[in-house]
Design an enzyme around this catalytic site. Sequence first.
Site, PDB file in Angstrom:
ATOM      1  N   ALA A  67       0.839  -1.203   0.000  1.00  0.00           N
ATOM      2  CA  ALA A  67       0.000   0.000   0.000  1.00  0.00           C
ATOM      3  C   ALA A  67       0.873   1.252   0.000  1.00  0.00           C
ATOM      4  O   ALA A  67       1.838   1.353   0.770  1.00  0.00           O
ATOM      5  CB  ALA A  67      -0.915  -0.009   1.221  1.00  0.00           C
ATOM      6  N   HIS A  68       0.511   2.212  -0.845  1.00  0.00           N
ATOM      7  CA  HIS A  68       1.256   3.462  -0.912  1.00  0.00           C
ATOM      8  C   HIS A  68       0.462   4.465  -1.734  1.00  0.00           C
ATOM      9  O   HIS A  68      -0.517   4.127  -2.394  1.00  0.00           O
ATOM     10  CB  HIS A  68       2.634   3.248  -1.538  1.00  0.00           C
ATOM     11  CG  HIS A  68       2.573   2.760  -2.956  1.00  0.00           C
ATOM     12  ND1 HIS A  68       2.234   1.464  -3.271  1.00  0.00           N
ATOM     13  CD2 HIS A  68       2.788   3.393  -4.129  1.00  0.00           C
ATOM     14  CE1 HIS A  68       2.240   1.317  -4.583  1.00  0.00           C
ATOM     15  NE2 HIS A  68       2.567   2.471  -5.141  1.00  0.00           N
ATOM     16  N   ALA A  69       0.899   5.705  -1.694  1.00  0.00           N
ATOM     17  CA  ALA A  69       0.344   6.761  -2.532  1.00  0.00           C
ATOM     18  C   ALA A  69       1.489   7.678  -2.923  1.00  0.00           C
ATOM     19  O   ALA A  69       2.647   7.453  -2.546  1.00  0.00           O
ATOM     20  CB  ALA A  69      -0.754   7.528  -1.784  1.00  0.00           C
TER      21      ALA A  69
END
Length: 269
Positions: A67-69
């Site tokens: 998960a990342h942005a």
Amino acid sequence: MPQLTELLPVEAIRLDAPAPDWQGAIRAAGDLLVTNGVSTDTYTQEMLRTVEENGPYIVVAPGFAFAHARPSPAVRRTGMSWVRLVEPVPFGHETNDPVRLVVALAATDASAHTEAMGALARLLADPETVEALDQAPTPESVRQILLRAEEPAEPAEPLAPSGPAATEAAGGSGGTHTILTVCGNGVGTSLFLKSTLDKVLGRWKWSRYINTEATDTISAKGKASEAVAILTSREIARALGDVGVPVRVIEDFTSAKEVDAALRDLYDV
């Protein structure tokens, strides 16, 4: 450049966490980032929005979601969190569901964590290590496994022809090609895939002939004309559409075998 264990302290590791769905799994990882002063709740929402907009491309290997942005003001410093779920949950990925391990990354830029991503990719490519992580009883034991992953890898034997044949396939004497690895944000999953691609090219002894670059979906469309191929997930391939160069879908970003097969197809070796 920070190592994996520098970005992932014991306090950021949670084992056997409950989550009703993929949103809950990402929130659990995001909460650890917030608790450890890495990011704010806004960044957790940005991680959720990334999946909502681009699909479950963050599920880069069987049972594993990264998960990342994008880097944003919601990130206070580069850091990671590690959540092993008590029960796996589906993210909607065609081949890698359900997910039991969620690792979250919050980065202040697109490059400072490259070395840590390479270490994590090597770790998750080893079935024995994955099993050990799945059975680790405490956060401290997880950290010990991560420390071992940072040890230099043993040199591997070449998997494909080298020398003049490689030179010819890779563009002729003195020439170089560029292969792009692409994800939605250019800071996480694309680095996983780049690490695996670099590993395979090193085994082939083709690293001098082929440049690799991790990038995001928007940038990839502009850079495609300078590349010979793109490696990416199924979801991102759909988003890219026809960019004028071959696009190869990789289901497991940690699989050297799968990347090897894609390169053999591209270069007919």
